[in-house]
Structures are given as C-alpha cells and as structure tokens.
Design a protein around this motif. Sequence first.
Motif, PDB file in Angstrom:
ATOM      1  N   ARG A   5       4.010  -2.077   2.133  1.00  0.00           N
ATOM      2  CA  ARG A   5       3.452  -2.374   0.802  1.00  0.00           C
ATOM      3  C   ARG A   5       3.066  -1.088   0.075  1.00  0.00           C
ATOM      4  N   LEU A  18       6.063 -10.626  -2.303  1.00  0.00           N
ATOM      5  CA  LEU A  18       5.610  -9.582  -3.218  1.00  0.00           C
ATOM      6  C   LEU A  18       6.756  -9.133  -4.137  1.00  0.00           C
ATOM      7  N   ASP A  59       5.781 -12.120   3.624  1.00  0.00           N
ATOM      8  CA  ASP A  59       4.784 -11.670   2.636  1.00  0.00           C
ATOM      9  C   ASP A  59       5.363 -10.582   1.732  1.00  0.00           C
ATOM     10  N   ILE A  60       6.104  -9.671   2.351  1.00  0.00           N
ATOM     11  CA  ILE A  60       6.701  -8.593   1.561  1.00  0.00           C
ATOM     12  C   ILE A  60       7.677  -9.160   0.527  1.00  0.00           C
ATOM     13  N   GLU A  71       1.576  -3.444   5.980  1.00  0.00           N
ATOM     14  CA  GLU A  71       0.779  -2.748   4.952  1.00  0.00           C
ATOM     15  C   GLU A  71       1.440  -1.433   4.551  1.00  0.00           C
ATOM     16  N   VAL A  77      -0.294  -4.747  -4.979  1.00  0.00           N
ATOM     17  CA  VAL A  77       0.255  -4.989  -3.647  1.00  0.00           C
ATOM     18  C   VAL A  77      -0.832  -5.395  -2.641  1.00  0.00           C
TER      19      VAL A  77
END
Lengths: 307, 224
Positions: free
Chosen positions: B145, B179, B175-176, B142, B125
């Motif tokens: 994550r 992921l 971004d998440i 963050e 991550v």
Amino acid sequence: MRFSSFRYLIKEGVKNIWLNRLMSLASIGVLSACLLMIGLAYLVSVNISNALGWMERQNVFMAYVEEGADPIEVEQVGRDILSVGNIAECVFISREQAFESVSELLGEYKYLLEEFKEDNDFLPDAYKITVEDLELFDETVYHVQQIDNVSHVRSRRESADLILKIRKLVTNIGMWLFIILFVVALFIIANTVKLTMYVRRLEINIMKSVGATNNFIRLPFIVEGIILGLFSAIFTYGVTWYLYRTLVVSTMEGMVGGLAPYVVKFSDVSHNLLAGFVIAGVVIGCFGGLISIHRYLKDEGGVYNVG
Amino acid sequence: MIEFKGVHLTYNSGTTALVDVNFRVMDGEFVFLVGPSGAGKSSIIKLIMREIVPSAGEVLVNGYNNKKMKKRHIPYLRRTMGIVFQDFRLIPHMTVYDNVAFAMRVTGASGSAIRKRVPYILDLVGLSHKARSLPCQISGGEQQRVGLARALVNNPSMIIADEPTGNIDAQLATDIVDLFDEINRRGTTVLMVTHDTKLVDRHKHRVIELRNGCVVSDTGGDAR
Ligand SMILES: Nc1ncnc2c1ncn2[C@@H]1O[C@H](COP(=O)(O)OP(=O)(O)OP(=O)(O)O)[C@@H](O)[C@H]1O
Ligand SMILES: [Mg+2]
C-alpha cells in the motif's frame, strides 16, 4: 530549480559522503596526495623563478686569478680590470676572506669545509666586480676574461643558465605529474562515486521510475564529488603550509642562512595555491562524479530490474 | 490512454517476447493483463514505461510515441503514470512518510506541496497511522500500500502494476485490489498484471490474456 530542491540535492550529496564514509576518506586521502605533489612542484618552480629573477638583476661577477700568480701579478690584474671600463667597483677578495665568507654562509655546517682548508685550488684569489651599466654586462665580462692571469670568471648568469635548465626540467616533470595525477585523482573520485551509486541503486531506480530527470539524479553525485574535491583542497592547503614552513623554510634558515632571502614566503603564494587547489579539487570532483553517473545511467539505467 | 499497434518485440538475446500485439486501454478503464509465465506481460509493462522500444509496431502512451519520443522526455512520460512493483521497492532506511514524499521531492515538488499531499495519499491507502514506521516494521500488504501511495502521490492519470499481489497472501491481496478499484472509481486508469485467477474472477473488469507473446483473448473488445 526551486530552492527547496537545491537544498535537498546538496543534503543528498553530503549524505552520500557519510553513507560511504570509509571510501570517501580514502579518496580524500589519495586526492590530497595528488594535489600535494602538484603543489610542491609548483612551489619548487616558484622558488626557482624567484632565484632566477634575483640573479638576473645582479650586476656583480667574480674574476678568479690564475693559480700561482705572485702578489705583483695579482695587483696588476686589479689595475687591468679597472681599465676595461664600465666598472663601478672592483674589490679584491683573498683566498682567506673567501673561505671565511663561505663558512659564514654555511653556519653550523661550516665543519664541512675543514678538509678543504689547505687546498689552494678550492678558493683562489679573486676580484669581485660590479659593473656600471647592466646592458654592457656580457661585454665587460668578456673583456675581463681576456686579461692576463685571469683564470676564469663566474657571473651569476652562468648559474642562471643552469637554473634555467633545472626550471625547464621541473616544469616538464610538473606538467607530466599534473596530467598523470589528474587522471589518477579522476579515477579515484569516479570510483568512489560509483560505489555510492551502487549503494543507492534502489533509490536511483525509484527516482527513474517516478520520473526524476537525469539532472536531478545526477546532481547529488556531482555534489558528492565536489565536496570530496573541496575537502581535499583545503586539507592539502593546510598540509602544504605546514610542510613548507616547518620543513623547507626553517631548515634552510638553519643550514644556509644566506639563502633565506631567495626563498619565496608562503604568504606570497598562498592565494595562488589555495585557488589552484580549490579549482583542481572542484574540477576533478565534478568530472569524477559526472563520469561515473554517466556510465551508470547508461549501462545500468534499467527501471524494471534492480541490480 | 495506452495503444499497442502491431507490436513485435525481440530481445537482443534473440528471444521473441511479443508477436503482433494490438490493444487499446481508454482513460478510466481497469484492465487485468493475465497469462502464463513467460507470456510477455512484463515486456508490455516495460514498453509502456519506455524502458525498451518495440522491434516493430507502435506504442502510444498518454500522447507519447514510445519510439519517436526524445530520451529527455522519458521522465515526463513516467510522471503521467504510477508504477507499482511486485517487490514493493521501498527504501529500507526511510519511513513510510519519507518513502512517499521521496517520489514528490525528486520530481521537484515544493516542501509545502509535499506536506499537503503525502498525508492525504497515506490516508487514502489507510496508512496514516503507520507514517512514522519503517518498511521492515509493517506487513507485506501494508508495504504494497505504501508502494501504491508512492505511485499515486504525483497524481498520475494511470497506475501500472506488475503482479502487485504476487508477494502477499490471498486475503491482503483482495484488499489491495479493492484499493485499486477505489482509485479507479476516482478516475485513474489501472493496468494490472496478475497470475491470480481468483482475483480476476472476483473483480469484474476487462481481461487481456497473453500466451507466447500473442493476445489470445480480450474481454474489452475494441482491439483494432
Ligand atoms: N531482458 C531480457 N532479455 C532477454 N529476454 C528476456 C528479457 N526479459 C524477458 N525476456 C524473455 O521474454 C519472454 C517474455 O518475458 P516476460 O518477462 O515479459 O514474461 P512474463 O509474462 O512477465 O512472465 P512472468 O509471469 O514469469 O513474469 C520470456 O521468454 C523471457 O525469457
Ligand atoms: Mg513478469
């Protein structure tokens, strides 16, 4: 269970106590007070049993001479007693001698007796009688009682009956005390653990969401309860030891030295006492923890929402 | 695999949250669950993780039948999935590393397994460099994550996420989801609830849309 998990759970239990230290301290205090009362009731009861046992082994009784009997009649009483049979020894104790020995028993408190000095009824002349065969004790006492000019007899068995009643009372009170204090202690521990659970509700929630078993969630709180119980047990043991030695034994020795032999030595009961405290503490702690976690997992067991 | 068969759900309060819901999510799929507020999305998540049972119908998840399963098997059902919450749910006094390790520890993993697995997941991550930070010392993106790392650490076959981007700003949200995409490419099923239509448009995945407790559209198709 893995050893590392076991170690982890113990560590978490200790952490719970620290996290919630004020409440932990308070519950140790209350639990100790409960255990202390139970312990003291036990000590009283043990001492009574001890005194009873000692009395039951006595083969001596007192026969008191009627007030106003003249010296010849008093002597006659002595001869009559010896003729009853089963008499090993018969010793005359004059009123003055009796007074002396009581003052001795009272030690520094003998001034209490001063005002009785002129009261003839207070301590009459008496014979101290030792029986030969303890089996025939009651029969012998009965025969002596029938002798002319014997006003009354006093065997330790009579006091034993009274003490027996007291012991029954103490045992009863002790039982109720135990039950009530047990419930109180349980309640206190359960609440402390519940508070810790509230403090750690996020962790519990996450544990449930990642699939920790209920046992795994439960254990740290049971460990917490047990540690609280153990601390209380050891603390109470120390306090009981101190109280018993300083307060009970030493004041007794100072006040009525004659009673000292009946008092049970702390070292004779220390093992029972410690074991009792530890078992009671652990059981109460364990159940206290279980009660609160059971309620928590049931009522607020949701994963989706955090309380 | 997740399968809803004729699921009805009425809460004790009398609110009906789901009406005849049917869908199936196969292993390895990526599914967005969308719909307006109160449509019943979170209720579906709660059924999947067996927080509640349906009033009627069947919910089958990774071989467990929601209604018929024994209560003591619930933890084992939950170990087959990783759950990600909108509010992150990180333990504030634990470091990033410990937050992730916690999920392994409480399911009975050994110390050596934890020491091997956690750095790997944090790397996945992209948070290796923040391992020693506390949750309050890192950004919302963050933090989420970390939440995802914790959901992944026990190697579940699927990730269930209820609005994982709800509390983070748009750029970090993408971004998440990237992921999640990456994790899905590695074979993990993903079911993600979201309000964010831009995210849904940008990531081409199957979309199940709920409205008033009913499935009104399903781009995946094999609803029955
Ligand atoms: N625990 C509960 N008890 C009673 N009613 C509930 C409960 N949880 C949800 N509901 C009701 O069920 C319906 C569906 O709720 P749900 O939380 O599934 O919606 P949602 O799609 O997740 O909404 P949102 O997008 O706002 O999170 C709503 O009408 C809600 O008020
Ligand atoms: Mg919701």
